[in-house]
Write an enzyme that holds these catalytic residues in place. Sequence first.
Site, mmCIF file in Angstrom:
data_model
loop_
_atom_site.group_PDB
_atom_site.id
_atom_site.type_symbol
_atom_site.label_atom_id
_atom_site.label_comp_id
_atom_site.label_asym_id
_atom_site.label_seq_id
_atom_site.Cartn_x
_atom_site.Cartn_y
_atom_site.Cartn_z
ATOM 1 N N GLY D 150 -9.582 5.933 -5.440
ATOM 2 C CA GLY D 150 -10.975 5.495 -5.410
ATOM 3 C C GLY D 150 -11.079 4.013 -5.114
ATOM 4 N N CYS D 151 -12.247 3.594 -4.648
ATOM 5 C CA CYS D 151 -12.416 2.205 -4.206
ATOM 6 C C CYS D 151 -12.320 1.215 -5.364
ATOM 7 C CB CYS D 151 -13.736 2.045 -3.461
ATOM 8 S SG CYS D 151 -15.178 2.671 -4.356
ATOM 9 N N TYR D 152 -13.122 1.447 -6.408
ATOM 10 C CA TYR D 152 -13.048 0.544 -7.565
ATOM 11 C C TYR D 152 -11.645 0.571 -8.178
ATOM 12 C CZ TYR D 152 -18.190 0.056 -7.912
ATOM 13 O OH TYR D 152 -19.511 -0.241 -7.700
ATOM 14 N N CYS D 153 -11.012 1.747 -8.132
ATOM 15 C CA CYS D 153 -9.682 1.910 -8.741
ATOM 16 C C CYS D 153 -8.665 1.026 -8.047
ATOM 17 C CB CYS D 153 -9.259 3.371 -8.653
ATOM 18 S SG CYS D 153 -10.515 4.484 -9.307
#
Lengths: 347, 347, 347, 347
Positions: D150-153
């Site tokens: 995921g992007c935030y991850c």
Amino acid sequence: MIKVGIVGATGYVGQQLTWLLYHHPKCEISFLTSNQYSKMNFSKIYGQYKGFINKKCIKIQEIDDYLDQTDVVFLALPHGKAFVLAKKCLAKGIKVIDMGADFRLKDPEIYEKWYQVKHDGVDFISQAVYGLPEIHREEIKEADFIANPGCYCTASILALIPLLKAGVMDPSSIIIDAASGVSGSGRSANTENLFTEVHESFKAYKVASHRHTPEIEQELSAASYDKKKIKITFTPHLAPMNRGILATCYGNLENKQSIEELYELYYKEYGEEYFIRILEDLPETRWVKGSNFCDIALRIDERSNRIIVISAIDNMGKGAAGQGIQNLNILFGLKEQEGLEMLAMMP
Amino acid sequence: MIKVGIVGATGYVGQQLTWLLYHHPKCEISFLTSNQYSKMNFSKIYGQYKGFINKKCIKIQEIDDYLDQTDVVFLALPHGKAFVLAKKCLAKGIKVIDMGADFRLKDPEIYEKWYQVKHDGVDFISQAVYGLPEIHREEIKEADFIANPGCYCTASILALIPLLKAGVMDPSSIIIDAASGVSGSGRSANTENLFTEVHESFKAYKVASHRHTPEIEQELSAASYDKKKIKITFTPHLAPMNRGILATCYGNLENKQSIEELYELYYKEYGEEYFIRILEDLPETRWVKGSNFCDIALRIDERSNRIIVISAIDNMGKGAAGQGIQNLNILFGLKEQEGLEMLAMMP
Amino acid sequence: MIKVGIVGATGYVGQQLTWLLYHHPKCEISFLTSNQYSKMNFSKIYGQYKGFINKKCIKIQEIDDYLDQTDVVFLALPHGKAFVLAKKCLAKGIKVIDMGADFRLKDPEIYEKWYQVKHDGVDFISQAVYGLPEIHREEIKEADFIANPGCYCTASILALIPLLKAGVMDPSSIIIDAASGVSGSGRSANTENLFTEVHESFKAYKVASHRHTPEIEQELSAASYDKKKIKITFTPHLAPMNRGILATCYGNLENKQSIEELYELYYKEYGEEYFIRILEDLPETRWVKGSNFCDIALRIDERSNRIIVISAIDNMGKGAAGQGIQNLNILFGLKEQEGLEMLAMMP
Amino acid sequence: MIKVGIVGATGYVGQQLTWLLYHHPKCEISFLTSNQYSKMNFSKIYGQYKGFINKKCIKIQEIDDYLDQTDVVFLALPHGKAFVLAKKCLAKGIKVIDMGADFRLKDPEIYEKWYQVKHDGVDFISQAVYGLPEIHREEIKEADFIANPGCYCTASILALIPLLKAGVMDPSSIIIDAASGVSGSGRSANTENLFTEVHESFKAYKVASHRHTPEIEQELSAASYDKKKIKITFTPHLAPMNRGILATCYGNLENKQSIEELYELYYKEYGEEYFIRILEDLPETRWVKGSNFCDIALRIDERSNRIIVISAIDNMGKGAAGQGIQNLNILFGLKEQEGLEMLAMMP
């Protein structure tokens, strides 16, 4: 590798040239000048280069140390500043691509009237080729000295030339209404271009008095079927975005014509051009952002028999640095799209 | 207190009407309808009202319960939807201000051609007054039924009428090139108006085919010195901002005239108008944002003897809800600027 | 009418004060100073006032001519510049509301350490009341001299005080992570705040070193149940928008507590406050834009027993000029919301 | 040439994959699926490809005709939709890079709890490698099936792992406060993401409840020096820009440490990584826009002995499609930066 120097590298045009050259497979950067940031690492000003361009900016005065190992110099300077440097480089046999306005106008009187500066390189004007490859490719191939076109000019001239060549439009009826992103105003610190002054607003500026006017007229006149002097009305606007120019160009058709006939003129003129895309849909600046394309579409207002040509470019791309690299490619016999094949990124 | 109902209150025009009425010293809100959000608290959709407007949206079908306590109804609906409601309200003696297009055009054939909808209120057309107060104030005073002008129309008509009245411009040469913020496209969920599709881009749309064209032509023709039918070319553009319209209007002057003479026509026409500001500087949409002003400036392109009139409005203000309230004020004999005295906020 | 002078009227805070005073029913503007634009008409710089404020900016040196007819002076100056003027006005019996930082910190050593300027008004510090009405209303009523709070400070302090008063949160665990619109950086011409440098980007700045830190700590410490010195971690960010601050504040709860119990603390503290809205939905800066509201919502991260308080203000409104007017209203015994009743405009 | 199919090509992640693959020297596109736009030419939806990608979108049901000539498939689908397709492709010996969330979490119970969907591919979870190359490169090399992070991850995990590996930070103190551009919300037509709803506003959303939380925790726990389960607090925010994520990550240091010692941990961990740039200056999202870089800087809040790690990525680049291509390069033994060498464009 072609060794390229950039004078004025930390302005937006200079930086966009640097970006394109960094990714160009056949070029390497010889030097970057910046009066404001001399001795600073270029990647300190433009953070995207951190770890990749590790070069200190030098002062213009220091370029002599680099010219021997330089094949071509871009001048990305305010108008009035290219005269001395262009002459010096040309004298050394270095090719020059001038991104500014000093050598675009063939008539020094017109230059002096619109720019309010004495032209200090009159002898060199005839040597400078107006660097719009789709119109002047053959001359560019033979040249050492390129006057790279203005941003509004590129969008406007490419939009209108097929009609003028064919003589289907009344040249005295031309109105060009265009909008540009804010990068066209450069990177100087001034209140007018603060985020808080530009965001959420739209305005016209320099109405009927913008300096790109005589440049558009020069090229349209030269390209028109009867070579008569053309006068246009030109209104630039400022749009709250970083990049992009959209030119909406109006003219009265001499006779009734179908839209297909008019499109045919564009296919004939530009059908083989890599960087011109003739569209049925209306252009949007986002589809050319970051690229060297000029997208063009046509519409007829049947009720008034007026033609409306709409063109979109990235003012930093085909409107400045992209076109500069296209000219470099031609000057050095490279494939014209070398280093310029990137399509616009979305969103 | 004047009791005001809003049909279509959760669209952007409806919400802007709500906002203006909330702050209006002489009005109170009778009901707010919303098909999409019926039964929801209005402040749940528009968070700025939390703690201040504590009203549930009702369905259109429920307004009968409220009409007895209502003095005037705003219809903020898509075109084609105002016919039934306008008739119903008028029959009950309730004044109607229609924010949509259904009663703006005097000729139902033109309406049907441009809007592709059957006109289902032909008998009421003559009763509807075109609500541009600076042009039709006396009729508005006597009216019960107002067709509130389109946004582009307001900017364009106000910009051009003084020239046409005076007969100084060739009416066949009129080109209106305008740009609008995104709120003009309304609040419907569609991909085209997503942030990521609009931001950092500029485009023309509905070139020579926008529905505001016949509306502008109707009013310009009626106001021109010889009442001849005028045909214009109109090109709208979408600018990446929430609010604002800038109209750049072109026409050929019949004779050489000084800019002062032309400004004089505007001072004469609009000198007493509270909401029209004739400027020497060029208008910018930010200076009218949130207000009901229309700022106008003139330029002559001496080289082509063309006049360029530039006008700026807030498409939600003078271009829609602000003008709606101005009409309400006239209908009810209030001071015309009641509730509309706010100047644009900066930045 | 209360006669109000503004020193530094052409900066963004000064201009927002002017805007609010122009619309304020009980105030009139006595003078507007601007060193940069002295002798220019104010409406030449801020076009929204064309036709409505027709006043020339004066130099600070000229205010003596106006002080006799002035009841209160706003100082909207960079830090370090308020000392002399504050003393002069107070000596003449004129009330002073200082929008800058010079008198906010009670400990001049802390001021000098964070602002790197000698404090040249130590004797006046005790006279200055920290102008956060929801916390210091009674003192403000008695005061002549107000130190108007910083923008981030207002959002942060109002968000956290109920928890600290109640002693339910570990004060050593406080982290404030906030984002501000660009108007917070002022109107000085610098490259960093050009549209093209800010648009389409997001960044943190002055991490753990922003000058609002000691101000937040001073007020949180004073308000906490045991008056112990509190140290916070504060990170400001720059968001690509004109206005608005969102503060996301974190702290560890001392015990397990329900969200209802915590909301109860806020209702108890702020239930009667006109300008504080306690929300169940999460705040968004657009719902307070242009207004003097502070919207607050609470969330518990059950998994870590951490409280998250989110507050939204307009940095120009409750974060600066709006709060300044709120203070003026209290100083002069007016209704606290006089001239501040406008809700945010959308979109 | 590696033949690549994209399922879900007209969403923003799918389109960014297409863009990268179009420019990738070793890949060619085998098919593009789109349920919404099936049978439409891809360049009709994304105008930048006009003249360059002339391919019709197909329906998912039609991919069988293409799989035989396909080496790897990207699945760019909403969560819950990858199970069937992943199994089908893997069964045919085609490599799969899943851009969605279905196979990122190793524990299907956690998946089902956070995503509220039954996990319909439990047997395949162990086969899926979490595609964060800087952490799992060796496993990726051996894999056929990648769960792209995921992007935030990506931004959060890369920012924090060096500290957790070294055991210098209290893992229970981790707070991640991040902001994303709007493209992270995808291209579905919904009111919430209209330009007019997002522009000029900033908000937090899904506070302490965002689905990227367990993914970050899984990876931080696995990488930490003692492998204990870590729980974090995560707050995402929406910033009014197209692209970019900035993660501001907080933690309490176990002991006093110099900033140099902490930077040393990052140089040790990431010193050889092409796509991680450890900066002294604070990251800004504009410097990574369009690229696959993750820029990281550290600050210590000396007053609280808290470490603040700030990382910037392009949510479409290293946060999604860029990282997908990086994984493809590893899967096929290419140079890791193949097709990913572009630096961010400015402005």
